[in-house]
Design a protein around this motif. Structure first.
Motif, short mmCIF file in Angstrom:
data_model
loop_
_atom_site.label_atom_id
_atom_site.label_comp_id
_atom_site.label_asym_id
_atom_site.label_seq_id
_atom_site.Cartn_x
_atom_site.Cartn_y
_atom_site.Cartn_z
N GLU A 34 0.83 -1.21 0.00
CA GLU A 34 0.00 0.00 0.00
C GLU A 34 0.87 1.27 0.00
N THR A 35 1.89 1.26 0.82
CA THR A 35 2.77 2.43 0.88
C THR A 35 3.51 2.63 -0.44
N ILE A 36 4.03 1.54 -0.98
CA ILE A 36 4.74 1.64 -2.26
C ILE A 36 3.79 2.16 -3.35
N MET A 85 1.18 4.04 -2.98
CA MET A 85 0.92 5.48 -2.78
C MET A 85 2.06 6.32 -3.35
N THR A 86 3.30 5.95 -2.99
CA THR A 86 4.42 6.82 -3.37
C THR A 86 4.79 6.65 -4.83
N PHE A 145 1.51 10.32 -4.57
CA PHE A 145 1.59 10.85 -3.21
C PHE A 145 2.95 11.50 -3.03
N ILE A 175 9.94 9.21 -0.45
CA ILE A 175 8.75 10.03 -0.70
C ILE A 175 9.24 11.35 -1.27
N PHE A 195 -5.28 9.58 7.00
CA PHE A 195 -4.53 9.31 8.22
C PHE A 195 -3.09 8.93 7.87
N LYS A 196 -2.98 8.03 6.91
CA LYS A 196 -1.65 7.53 6.55
C LYS A 196 -0.80 8.60 5.88
N THR A 197 -1.41 9.36 4.99
CA THR A 197 -0.62 10.39 4.30
C THR A 197 -0.17 11.47 5.30
N ARG A 216 0.43 11.02 8.50
CA ARG A 216 1.53 10.47 9.30
C ARG A 216 2.85 10.57 8.54
N ALA A 217 2.79 10.21 7.26
CA ALA A 217 4.01 10.28 6.45
C ALA A 217 4.49 11.73 6.34
N GLU A 231 4.01 14.19 8.45
CA GLU A 231 4.61 14.67 9.69
C GLU A 231 6.02 14.10 9.85
N LEU A 232 6.18 12.84 9.51
CA LEU A 232 7.50 12.22 9.62
C LEU A 232 8.53 12.98 8.78
N MET A 273 -6.45 13.19 13.94
CA MET A 273 -6.15 11.94 14.65
C MET A 273 -4.68 11.56 14.42
#
Lengths: 453, 142
Positions: A10-12, A14-15, A20, A70, A249-251, A253-254, A256-257, A321
């Motif tokens: 899923e992450t791969i 997205m990017t 993303f 990313i 939510f996931k995007t 978090r990424a 902020e990181l 969240m």
């Protein structure tokens, strides 16, 4: 810690497939200590200070990009609203200062530097008047400097004198940059309730309550949300809201990181993550496409405002969240020229400026990147700005107008600004007059906050 | 990093020894407070490095042919990277593979390892993505 196969895929996805990216990492720099006895020493101080903190901005961001896989689309700089520390200078000197900002941004290698700004919702100081007066010249003399002027707030009301002044400035900026399709207006935003920590250019600046230097990040991701909605299929709206929230939510978090890591490399505090869904002219990176995937035939169809409201709300809930540092605009952007789907909706006549205005009541950030005919009367621009500000003050939200009265163009023409600014079809504006209203001048009083119906 | 009471007691004792027993109480307090602050900030520098692990995640896919795993693992082995987990699936002609790799003992940093993987991916005409584990942890774990 182990991960499920699906999570990693899923992450791969997205990017690598869904566009993303982190839209911007914006370095905010305080310039309040840069005032010198004359313009020359001031310019030197400003240049030195921006270089001191910004010198490695692009390099650090690129390193983080590689480490996390990313991409960061833009690296930018925001400074203290120029009218605050440099209130004592005249408009000619302020132009010189803007050229210095431009030069510093060029040296660092960022495409835009924002903060040529004034906050005049309640009234003008002498310096603020000088700054506003200098905007057309600055837009002509510089490539990278972005300007914003806040003319209204929920607490102060709408400064109609400032609105009138800005409509003239916008017309003049369009004229002096006519050789480049009036692109100067694409770097000039008129605001209501401007946030102090917005990382998104052109409206970014480093607010007076911000620390000496800070790093804010703006995430993106319409493509990711679009694919999630398509995958969800024909589910009811509660489930759809859930799908959007899960994705954002996931995007967030990424985002902020990445922001924290870039800030860590700089050795400066991390500010906020702006969770706005920001489109680009790239295919599949469009808010309009998201709205269509939600079920409206095209942007402008009845139901568009409701779909956008739901999208915006889900984005906010998920973002809050995911991060305790949410700030800036944090909504969904609907700039016309920067969104392929919006462009085609306007071209096909499905989306009008009136419907866009209604949509801005439920999302950030207002009438953004709208091209209109070059012969539009200044009073009509003032009316449009006043309308947007009214939506802002009554709903206690940020709204803005970035309108481009393209010199020499009329309805039906199309203008290409290039790059992220995209292509804008010239939109039709009502020919009904607003002169007698806006020319009354003065200030629309601050609205009441109870009996909110 | 949190300092325990026991450690604070030791710091206080040492401070009293160095300042002399007759030192005023406020001076000792001030000295101890500044020492504690120093320790806390030095062990937890600006930002949140506590989430950083030395792990990276490799994702690879493409048309399956012999030698893919061998090339990738050889490079890891040469660079003293420790493979913690491998999962792999074949779908028709295609394969997908995910590895979790510990690079803390490696002499090379993530970027040089990425460059080596880029070479391998060009040679074998496959896709290889190498990302720090943090991004997955941030996205999928609260």
């Amino acid at each position: 810690m182990s991960y499920e196969f699906d999570e990693i895929v899923e992450t791969i996805k997205m990017t690598e497939l869904e566009n993303f990216d982190i839209r911007t990492v914006t370095l905010g720099i305080n310039l309040r200590d840069c005032i010198g006895s004359d313009i020359k020493t001031t310019k030197n101080k400003v240049y030195e200070k921006i270089l001191k903190y910004g010198r490695h901005h692009v390099q650090y961001a690129s390193e983080i990009e590689k480490t996390y896989g990313i991409s960061i689309a833009n690296k930018r700089i925001a400074v203290t609203p120029v009218s605050i520390p440099f209130d004592c200078f005249g408009s000619d000197e302020l132009v010189e200062l803007a050229v210095t900002l431009d030069k510093a941004a060029g040296e660092i290698g960022v495409d835009y530097i924002a903060g040529y700004s004034a906050l005049v919702q309640k009234g003008f100081s002498t310096g603020e008047l000088e700054l506003i007066k200098s905007i057309p010249e600055v837009m002509k003399a510089t490539k990278r400097v972005c300007s914003s002027v806040n003319v209204a707030s929920t607490k102060a009301g709408i400064n109609i004198d400032a609105v009138n002044m800005m409509s003239e400035i916008i017309k003049k900026t369009a004229e002096v940059t006519k050789d480049d399709n009036s692109v100067g207006c694409a770097k000039l935003v008129t605001y209501c309730n401007i946030p102090e920590d917005n990382p998104f250019v052109a409206g970014a600046f480093h607010g007076v309550s911000e620390p000496e230097v800070t790093l804010n990040v703006g995430i993106s991701g319409p493509g990711v949300v679009l694919d999630a909605i398509k995958e969800a299929g024909n589910v009811d709206l509660q489930k759809l809201a859930e799908v959007i929230k899960r994705t954002v939510f996931k995007t967030t978090r990424a985002g902020e990181l990445i922001g924290r890591k870039v800030a860590e490399k700089h050795g400066i505090p991390f500010g906020i993550v702006d969770i706005s869904l920001a489109p680009t002219p790239a295919q599949g990176d469009s808010i309009a496409d998201v709205l269509k995937a939600m079920g409206v035939e095209d942007v402008g169809a009845p139901g568009t405002t409701a779909a956008l409201a739901m999208l915006n709300d889900a984005v906010k809930k998920a973002g809050l969240m995911a991060s305790s540092s949410v700030g800036g605009m944090s909504g969904a952007f609907i700039p016309v020229s920067e969104d392929q789907g919006m462009i085609s909706a306007v071209k096909s006549g499905n989306l009008t400026i009136e419907k866009l205005e209604a949509m801005t009541a439920v999302c950030s950030v207002g009438l953004d990147m709208i091209a209109v005919a070059g012969d539009i009367p200044a009073a009509s621009i003032a009316g449009i700005i006043a309308d947007e500000c009214a939506i802002g003050i009554i709903n206690d939200k940020t709204t803005a107008v970035r309108i481009i009265p393209v010199y020499g163009k009329t309805v039906g023409d199309s203008v290409n600004f290039g790059g992220l600014l995209g292509e804008a079809p010239v939109m039709k504006v009502s020919r009904l007059k607003s002169d007698n209203f806006v020319n009354r001048g003065g200030r629309i009083p601050a609205p009441m906050r109870s009996l909110t119906n | 990093m949190k300092i325990t009471e026991e450690e604070i007691r030791k710091i206080t004792q040492k401070t009293i020894e160095s300042l002399g027993k007759s030192a005023p109480l406020e001076k000792v307090e001030r000295e101890v407070a500044s020492l504690i602050k120093e320790i806390e900030t030095s062990e937890n520098p600006a930002g949140s490095s506590e989430i950083t692990s030395g792990k990276i995640i490799l994702t690879s896919f493409g048309i399956n042919h012999p030698g893919i795993v061998a090339s990738i693992t050889k490079s890891f082995s040469d660079n003293l990277c420790d493979i913690l987990d491998i999962s792999q699936k074949i779908l028709g002609d295609f394969y997908t593979m995910i590895m979790i790799v510990d690079i803390t003992k490696s002499l090379k940093d993530l970027r040089s390892i990425q460059e080596e993987m880029n070479k391998i991916s060009e040679e074998l005409k496959i896709k290889i993505y190498l990302q720090h584990e943090d991004v997955f942890r941030y996205m999928h774990r609260i």
